[in-house]
Design a protein around this motif. Structure first.
Motif, PDB file in Angstrom:
ATOM      1  N   VAL A  15       0.854  -1.191   0.000  1.00 59.37           N
ATOM      2  CA  VAL A  15       0.000   0.000   0.000  1.00 59.37           C
ATOM      3  C   VAL A  15       0.887   1.237   0.000  1.00 59.37           C
ATOM      4  CG1 VAL A  15      -1.893  -1.164   1.222  1.00 59.37           C
ATOM      5  CG2 VAL A  15      -0.258   0.201   2.512  1.00 59.37           C
ATOM      6  N   GLU A  16       0.419   2.293  -0.696  1.00 58.09           N
ATOM      7  CA  GLU A  16       1.284   3.454  -0.868  1.00 58.09           C
ATOM      8  C   GLU A  16       0.488   4.676  -1.314  1.00 58.09           C
ATOM      9  OE1 GLU A  16       3.981   2.721  -4.070  1.00 58.09           O
ATOM     10  OE2 GLU A  16       5.025   4.614  -3.822  1.00 58.09           O
ATOM     11  N   VAL A  17       0.849   5.833  -0.750  1.00 60.58           N
ATOM     12  CA  VAL A  17       0.425   7.118  -1.321  1.00 60.58           C
ATOM     13  C   VAL A  17       1.662   7.684  -1.991  1.00 60.58           C
ATOM     14  CG1 VAL A  17      -0.339   9.457  -0.817  1.00 60.58           C
ATOM     15  CG2 VAL A  17      -1.365   7.523   0.408  1.00 60.58           C
ATOM     16  N   ARG A  18       1.568   7.963  -3.272  1.00 57.99           N
ATOM     17  CA  ARG A  18       2.763   8.377  -4.019  1.00 57.99           C
ATOM     18  C   ARG A  18       2.636   9.835  -4.477  1.00 57.99           C
ATOM     19  NH1 ARG A  18       5.133   4.378  -8.523  1.00 57.99           N
ATOM     20  NH2 ARG A  18       5.187   3.056  -6.676  1.00 57.99           N
ATOM     21  N   GLU A  19       3.618  10.640  -4.106  1.00 58.80           N
ATOM     22  CA  GLU A  19       3.647  12.050  -4.516  1.00 58.80           C
ATOM     23  C   GLU A  19       3.898  12.144  -6.016  1.00 58.80           C
ATOM     24  OE1 GLU A  19       3.637  15.023  -2.805  1.00 58.80           O
ATOM     25  OE2 GLU A  19       3.839  14.439  -0.694  1.00 58.80           O
TER      26      GLU A  19
ATOM     27  N   PHE B  92      -2.184  -5.026  -4.305  1.00 60.38           N
ATOM     28  CA  PHE B  92      -1.376  -3.821  -4.514  1.00 60.38           C
ATOM     29  C   PHE B  92      -2.308  -2.616  -4.570  1.00 60.38           C
ATOM     30  CE2 PHE B  92       0.621  -0.556  -7.044  1.00 60.38           C
ATOM     31  CZ  PHE B  92       1.986  -0.646  -6.803  1.00 60.38           C
ATOM     32  N   VAL B  93      -2.002  -1.602  -3.772  1.00 67.75           N
ATOM     33  CA  VAL B  93      -2.784  -0.358  -3.760  1.00 67.75           C
ATOM     34  C   VAL B  93      -1.817   0.823  -3.806  1.00 67.75           C
ATOM     35  CG1 VAL B  93      -4.365   1.111  -2.435  1.00 67.75           C
ATOM     36  CG2 VAL B  93      -4.626  -1.377  -2.345  1.00 67.75           C
ATOM     37  N   ALA B  94      -1.963   1.685  -4.791  1.00 69.53           N
ATOM     38  CA  ALA B  94      -1.166   2.920  -4.827  1.00 69.53           C
ATOM     39  C   ALA B  94      -2.071   4.063  -5.297  1.00 69.53           C
ATOM     40  CB  ALA B  94       0.031   2.779  -5.760  1.00 69.53           C
ATOM     41  N   HIS B  95      -2.074   5.161  -4.538  1.00 67.50           N
ATOM     42  CA  HIS B  95      -2.891   6.329  -4.888  1.00 67.50           C
ATOM     43  C   HIS B  95      -1.976   7.541  -5.053  1.00 67.50           C
ATOM     44  CE1 HIS B  95      -6.094   9.242  -5.088  1.00 67.50           C
ATOM     45  NE2 HIS B  95      -7.003   8.292  -4.987  1.00 67.50           N
ATOM     46  N   ALA B  96      -2.278   8.347  -6.046  1.00 68.53           N
ATOM     47  CA  ALA B  96      -1.471   9.541  -6.316  1.00 68.53           C
ATOM     48  C   ALA B  96      -1.819  10.675  -5.360  1.00 68.53           C
ATOM     49  CB  ALA B  96      -1.705   9.997  -7.750  1.00 68.53           C
ATOM     50  N   LYS B  97      -0.824  11.524  -5.085  1.00 73.63           N
ATOM     51  CA  LYS B  97      -1.018  12.754  -4.315  1.00 73.63           C
ATOM     52  C   LYS B  97      -0.375  13.898  -5.108  1.00 73.63           C
ATOM     53  CE  LYS B  97       0.158  14.895   0.120  1.00 73.63           C
ATOM     54  NZ  LYS B  97       0.914  14.725   1.369  1.00 73.63           N
ATOM     55  N   GLY B  98      -1.160  14.945  -5.364  1.00 73.02           N
ATOM     56  CA  GLY B  98      -0.640  16.046  -6.159  1.00 73.02           C
ATOM     57  C   GLY B  98      -1.508  16.279  -7.382  1.00 73.02           C
ATOM     58  N   ARG B  99      -0.991  17.071  -8.332  1.00 66.30           N
ATOM     59  CA  ARG B  99      -1.807  17.451  -9.497  1.00 66.30           C
ATOM     60  C   ARG B  99      -1.523  16.565 -10.704  1.00 66.30           C
ATOM     61  NH1 ARG B  99      -3.820  23.209 -11.764  1.00 66.30           N
ATOM     62  NH2 ARG B  99      -4.401  22.493 -13.823  1.00 66.30           N
ATOM     63  N   LEU B 100      -2.614  16.108 -11.325  1.00 63.64           N
ATOM     64  CA  LEU B 100      -2.533  15.285 -12.535  1.00 63.64           C
ATOM     65  C   LEU B 100      -3.287  15.976 -13.659  1.00 63.64           C
ATOM     66  CD1 LEU B 100      -3.402  11.758 -11.093  1.00 63.64           C
ATOM     67  CD2 LEU B 100      -1.197  12.431 -12.034  1.00 63.64           C
ATOM     68  N   ASP B 101      -2.775  15.871 -14.858  1.00 64.50           N
ATOM     69  CA  ASP B 101      -3.500  16.337 -16.032  1.00 64.50           C
ATOM     70  C   ASP B 101      -4.486  15.264 -16.487  1.00 64.50           C
ATOM     71  OD1 ASP B 101      -2.061  18.716 -16.094  1.00 64.50           O
ATOM     72  OD2 ASP B 101      -0.457  17.830 -17.314  1.00 64.50           O
ATOM     73  N   VAL B 102      -5.355  15.619 -17.416  1.00 64.08           N
ATOM     74  CA  VAL B 102      -6.273  14.640 -18.004  1.00 64.08           C
ATOM     75  C   VAL B 102      -5.450  13.468 -18.557  1.00 64.08           C
ATOM     76  CG1 VAL B 102      -7.863  14.245 -19.930  1.00 64.08           C
ATOM     77  CG2 VAL B 102      -8.097  16.282 -18.506  1.00 64.08           C
TER      78      VAL B 102
END
Lengths: 149, 81
Positions: free
Chosen positions: A5-9, A82-92
């Motif tokens: 599990v992870e939060v990824r910048e 497996f779980v990973a979620h993004a942190k921060g700004r993403l474009d389309v």
């Protein structure tokens, strides 16, 4: 470990489906199910340019671990998750979340993967701010959390 | 006692943290009421009603006691995934 599990910048490594599938792979597995969440260009009639994800990372990662444990209890201790979620700004088109479940059989892999995303969407301390083509930005209305008490 | 609240989501408009001075026996409900008074001018009181407080381990109930110098997070309704 059979759970990652992870939060990824954002700005570091981007989320990667191949990494998730490689993690849940095992010689005893006959199935690997994958879910990828992607920023889309339209929401409720408004043209979206990108999305910023705000995350309370320590609690989010603990919650991911709890949800994975629940999935293993439901569909078998031999699941690899497996779980990973993004942190921060993403474009389309940017990947906001990658989930994978590896299991001896496809039914358990599909069910576990579906369980992970549905629970994460309603229980994880993560907030989405949409940025629109017209220059406006808005926090998405979400699901109220429950407390332990 | 002093409690520091980390802002998330729509509460980010207030900055990264809000510091509140509370009575020594304050619980999360007292913290909520104290914040409510400060948020009136920002039209965030409705959102506060829908929000929870948490530490790094758990979402807290309104009856949970606060601790001096504690850092808590305010969690508005979530929208991850």
């Amino acid at each position: 470990m059979s759970i990652h599990v992870e939060v990824r910048e954002i700005g570091g490594l981007t989320l990667d489906a191949a990494e998730a599938l490689a993690f849940v792979d095992a010689t005893g597995n006959g199935a690997g199910a994958l879910f990828i969440g992607v920023v889309r260009n339209l929401n409720q009639g408004r043209k979206v340019r990108g999305v910023s994800y705000d995350v309370f990372a320590p609690l989010a990662e603990q919650g991911f671990t709890e949800i994975c444990a629940e999935a293993k209890q439901k569909w078998g201790e031999d699941l690899r998750l497996f779980v990973a979620h993004a942190k921060g700004r993403l474009d389309v088109g940017g990947i906001s979340i990658v989930l994978a479940a590896g299991s001896p059989h496809r039914g358990e892999a599909f069910a576990a993967c579906r369980y992970l995303i549905e629970e994460i969407k309603t229980r994880s301390p993560i907030w989405k701010q949409e940025h629109y083509v017209d220059g406006d930005s808005e926090w998405v209305k979400g699901h109220a959390l429950c407390s332990h008490g | 006692m002093l409690v520091k609240v980390q802002m998330f989501g729509a509460f980010r408009v207030l900055g990264d943290y809000l510091e509140l001075t509370l009575p020594d026996d304050a619980n999360v409900l007292d913290l909520r009421l104290s914040m409510q008074r400060q948020l009136e001018e920002f039209e965030l009181t409705e959102l506060l009603e829908l929000s929870k407080f948490a530490d790094e381990k758990a979402v807290l109930a309104d009856s949970d006691l606060c601790k001096n110098n504690q850092i808590l997070a305010i969690l508005p309704p979530v929208s991850g995934g």
